[in-house]
Design a protein around this motif. Structure first.
Motif, mmCIF file in Angstrom:
data_model
loop_
_atom_site.group_PDB
_atom_site.id
_atom_site.type_symbol
_atom_site.label_atom_id
_atom_site.label_comp_id
_atom_site.label_asym_id
_atom_site.label_seq_id
_atom_site.Cartn_x
_atom_site.Cartn_y
_atom_site.Cartn_z
ATOM 1 N N CYS A 129 99.085 89.452 40.739
ATOM 2 C CA CYS A 129 97.902 89.635 41.578
ATOM 3 C C CYS A 129 96.712 89.960 40.673
ATOM 4 N N ASP A 130 95.514 89.939 41.225
ATOM 5 C CA ASP A 130 94.300 90.175 40.442
ATOM 6 C C ASP A 130 94.304 91.553 39.770
ATOM 7 N N GLU A 131 94.929 92.536 40.399
ATOM 8 C CA GLU A 131 94.969 93.885 39.823
ATOM 9 C C GLU A 131 95.854 93.940 38.568
ATOM 10 N N HIS A 132 96.945 93.161 38.560
ATOM 11 C CA HIS A 132 97.903 93.253 37.458
ATOM 12 C C HIS A 132 97.739 92.160 36.399
ATOM 13 N N LYS A 133 96.901 91.158 36.619
ATOM 14 C CA LYS A 133 96.682 90.106 35.613
ATOM 15 C C LYS A 133 96.246 90.659 34.257
#
Length: 136
Positions: free
Chosen positions: A43-47
């Motif tokens: 997800c965008d948070e973990h990229k």
């Protein structure tokens, strides 16, 4: 005339179906415990936590490395770790004793190379990857 309208309508509907193809199903983020659905792996948070790995050639393992490592394996055909245990196993990988991590003096220093079989190389690399040390 009615047939022409029907065939045009069918062609139009078919083209609309092709243009409106369904998207791929979303998958859960690969970060442990994250419930978010995403199109990619994370997800965008973990990229930012999982940067994409550079290609082998961009990490220094291009055609020059292929040529030099094959020559090294011709000179050193046996796995040094297996040989130390009294086993005669063909080496298939040229390993860096001290991981170079982008340091080209370590990358190209033949004194930092050793011939290993794939099994020994994978074990060694797995242990190093679990505790990486970066020097800049």
């Amino acid at each position: 005339m009615n047939k022409n309208i029907s065939s045009l309508r069918t062609a139009f509907l078919f083209s609309m179906e092709v243009a409106a193809m369904p998207r791929k199903a979303l998958k859960p983020c690969k970060h442990p415990g994250c419930p978010r659905l995403t199109e990619g792996a994370y997800c965008d948070e973990h990229k930012p936590l999982y940067p994409e790995r550079l290609s082998a050639s961009k990490r220094g393992y291009g055609s020059k490395w292929q040529r030099v490592s094959k020559a090294y394996l011709r000179k050193n055909p046996l796995c040094v770790k297996c040989l130390a245990q009294g086993k005669f196993v063909t080496a298939t990988v040229v390993d860096h004793v001290i991981p170079h991590r982008g340091d080209y003096s370590l990358m190209w220093s033949e004194s930092n190379w050793q011939a290993l079989c794939k099994s020994c190389h994978d074990k060694k690399t797995g242990q190093e990857e679990s505790r990486p040390v970066y020097k800049y």
